[in-house]
Design a protein around this motif. Structure first.
Motif, short mmCIF file in Angstrom:
data_model
loop_
_atom_site.label_atom_id
_atom_site.label_comp_id
_atom_site.label_asym_id
_atom_site.label_seq_id
_atom_site.Cartn_x
_atom_site.Cartn_y
_atom_site.Cartn_z
N SER A 1 0.81 -1.22 0.00
CA SER A 1 0.00 0.00 0.00
C SER A 1 0.84 1.27 0.00
CB SER A 1 -0.93 0.01 1.23
OG SER A 1 -1.74 -1.13 1.26
N CYS A 2 2.00 1.25 0.65
CA CYS A 2 2.73 2.50 0.93
C CYS A 2 4.12 2.58 0.30
CB CYS A 2 2.86 2.68 2.43
SG CYS A 2 1.29 2.69 3.32
N TYR A 3 4.55 1.58 -0.46
CA TYR A 3 5.91 1.60 -1.00
C TYR A 3 6.19 2.82 -1.89
CZ TYR A 3 10.29 -0.07 -3.01
OH TYR A 3 11.60 -0.18 -3.38
N PRO A 4 5.26 3.27 -2.75
CA PRO A 4 5.55 4.46 -3.57
C PRO A 4 5.97 5.67 -2.75
CG PRO A 4 3.61 3.35 -4.40
CD PRO A 4 3.95 2.68 -3.11
N LEU A 5 5.40 5.86 -1.58
CA LEU A 5 5.77 7.00 -0.74
C LEU A 5 7.21 6.88 -0.25
CD1 LEU A 5 2.48 7.35 1.32
CD2 LEU A 5 3.29 8.89 -0.48
N ASP A 6 7.68 5.67 -0.02
CA ASP A 6 9.06 5.47 0.39
C ASP A 6 10.03 5.79 -0.75
OD1 ASP A 6 11.02 4.52 2.38
OD2 ASP A 6 11.36 2.87 0.97
N THR A 7 9.66 5.43 -1.98
CA THR A 7 10.50 5.77 -3.13
C THR A 7 10.61 7.28 -3.30
OG1 THR A 7 9.83 3.70 -4.23
CG2 THR A 7 10.78 5.44 -5.62
N ILE A 8 9.50 7.98 -3.13
CA ILE A 8 9.51 9.44 -3.24
C ILE A 8 10.41 10.04 -2.16
CG2 ILE A 8 8.08 11.51 -3.00
CD1 ILE A 8 5.76 9.81 -4.16
N ARG A 9 10.34 9.52 -0.97
CA ARG A 9 11.17 10.02 0.13
C ARG A 9 12.65 9.85 -0.17
NH1 ARG A 9 13.26 7.40 4.91
NH2 ARG A 9 12.22 5.47 4.29
N ARG A 10 13.05 8.68 -0.69
CA ARG A 10 14.46 8.45 -1.02
C ARG A 10 14.90 9.42 -2.11
NH1 ARG A 10 16.08 5.75 3.33
NH2 ARG A 10 15.12 3.71 3.57
N HIS A 11 14.04 9.69 -3.09
CA HIS A 11 14.38 10.60 -4.18
C HIS A 11 14.65 12.00 -3.63
CE1 HIS A 11 14.35 11.75 -8.45
NE2 HIS A 11 13.75 12.86 -8.06
N ILE A 12 13.86 12.45 -2.67
CA ILE A 12 14.04 13.78 -2.09
C ILE A 12 15.32 13.84 -1.27
CG2 ILE A 12 13.07 15.43 -0.43
CD1 ILE A 12 10.29 14.46 -1.28
N GLN A 13 15.63 12.80 -0.51
CA GLN A 13 16.80 12.81 0.35
C GLN A 13 18.10 12.90 -0.44
OE1 GLN A 13 15.87 9.20 2.63
NE2 GLN A 13 15.90 10.42 4.50
N LEU A 14 18.10 12.48 -1.69
CA LEU A 14 19.32 12.49 -2.50
C LEU A 14 19.52 13.80 -3.26
CD1 LEU A 14 19.51 8.89 -3.99
CD2 LEU A 14 21.02 9.95 -2.33
N GLN A 15 18.66 14.78 -3.06
CA GLN A 15 18.81 16.07 -3.74
C GLN A 15 19.87 16.90 -3.01
OE1 GLN A 15 17.14 16.41 -6.70
NE2 GLN A 15 16.55 14.32 -6.14
N ALA A 16 21.12 16.78 -3.46
CA ALA A 16 22.24 17.45 -2.78
C ALA A 16 22.09 18.97 -2.85
CB ALA A 16 23.56 17.02 -3.40
#
Length: 398
Positions: A271-286
């Motif tokens: 149910s919630c995996y897409p939200l985790d992918t979005i979070r990882r994408h944001i964290q890598l924005q140096a």
């Protein structure tokens, strides 16, 4: 004439013999001291009598755990199970993260395999390029994060369940979901900087240690760099933990704890995996931060809906056994504590001691229930005090 201070024994055990004469009184004092009962001032509130650990060790060893505060038991169980589960599944966790971010800042064969989404190639490339310890790169900050995270999550869930219960102490499904969501968000807020640290170590080949990674993040955005993606994390962890914890509680109790934990994690992950992918994408924005909807749009434009589920297979292989172990260990510790408390209360009654007042496990006390429990505890304390005075006066009279 100065009033002589009078000290009386709060004799809580009816099993003690009625002493006669000075020798008897001295023996009573020694017996009370060994039993762990308190001495109190005349006119002061009596303390709650406790069974002595040495007595329990020889007569009722399964009740010893009841001497440890509930919070300490739940914190310890959550921390230990979380650390063990994370360490055992760290290799799959790193592969999952690399697949989620298409290799991130990783180059060479590892980055190429991850960008292609090839699970097996990425796994083998890590061992070939970085050796066996490469599978556990970034695991230390992850363990440091998961210990307080698991402790805060499990304990907070029990607290929120009591808070959200109705006046009769019942907990509906939607309130149970809310309790799990709040517990997950509290734990995430406390440990998000360590999660950001672990992520950068896992995907940046130029970083070799925790100290160097901290210095890089501080240079990029000072303290705010450690909280990149916090909004998306809170948005994702709320429904995830609500589904996972509520599902674990509501699944048939006849199932083994591991099976319930595995199934609950599967429901929440799908149910919630897409939200985790979005979070990882944001964290890598140096050096910059982007909104969660902008990150989601970027992923959908580049890879479509499947992009939101990149790394789902290794995540499932890692996460489902992880949660099965963690939830089952917590559930086992909880049942052990319940059994210990029941044994302790039974032994208290045998010794003529009023058992300590505790919140109910099966029906968390609501506001009215909590007040009733407090009133009951107060009445028990008053009754114990009166009994102690009567016993002490009778002893002094002899």
């Amino acid at each position: 004439m100065a009033q002589r201070e009078v000290r009386l024994l709060a004799s809580a055990s009816l099993a003690l013999p009625d002493p006669k004469g000075r020798k008897g009184r001295r023996q009573a004092v020694e017996l009370e001291a060994r039993a762990g009962n308190q001495v109190w001032e005349l006119g002061a509130a009596p303390t709650v009598a406790r069974l002595d650990p040495s007595y329990l060790a020889t007569h009722r060893p399964n009740a010893l755990l009841a001497l440890v505060p509930r919070a300490a038991v739940l914190f310890s169980a959550g921390a230990l199970s979380g650390a063990l589960a994370k360490t055992l599944t760290a290799p799959l966790d790193r592969v999952k993260i690399l697949l989620q971010v298409k290799g991130g800042l990783q180059g060479g064969a590892i980055g190429a395999a991850a960008s292609q989404g090839n699970l097996l190639k990425a796994f083998l490339a890590i061992g070939k390029e970085e050796g066996i310890m490469g599978y556990w790169k970034g695991n230390l900050p992850q363990v440091l994060r998961v210990v307080p995270y698991s402790a805060a999550q499990f304990y907070s869930y029990e607290v929120f369940k009591r808070w959200f219960a109705d006046d009769e102490g019942n907990l509906s499904v939607h309130r149970r979901l809310a309790a799990g969501a709040c517990a997950g968000m509290v734990a995430t807020l406390l440990t998000h900087p360590l999660d950001t640290l672990r992520l950068r170590l896992a995907v940046d080949p130029n970083l070799r240690g925790v100290g160097g990674t901290v210095a890089v993040l501080l240079k990029e955005g000072k303290g705010a760099a450690f909280y990149r993606g916090l909004g998306a994390s809170m948005l994702g962890i709320g429904p995830y933990m609500g589904l996972e914890m509520a599902s674990f509680d509501l699944l048939p109790q006849s199932l083994p704890s591991f099976a319930r934990g595995f199934t609950a994690a599967l429901i929440a992950t799908v149910s919630c995996y897409p939200l985790d992918t979005i979070r990882r994408h944001i964290q890598l924005q140096a050096g910059r931060s982007i909104a969660w909807h902008a990150a989601a749009g970027s992923i959908l434009r580049a890879d479509g809906l499947g992009g939101l589920y990149r790394g789902f297979l290794p995540n499932a292989l890692k996460n489902l056994p992880n949660k099965g172990v963690k939830l089952s260990v917590f559930d086992t510790a909880k049942k052990m504590l319940q059994s210990a408390e029941a044994a302790y209360d039974d032994e208290c009654r045998k010794q003529g001691i009023t058992p300590p007042a505790r919140p109910e496990w099966s029906r968390p006390a609501g506001r009215r229930g909590g007040a009733a429990a407090a009133a009951k505890a107060g009445d028990s304390g008053k009754a114990a005090g009166k009994a102690a005075v009567r016993n002490s006066v009778a002893t002094a009279a002899v």
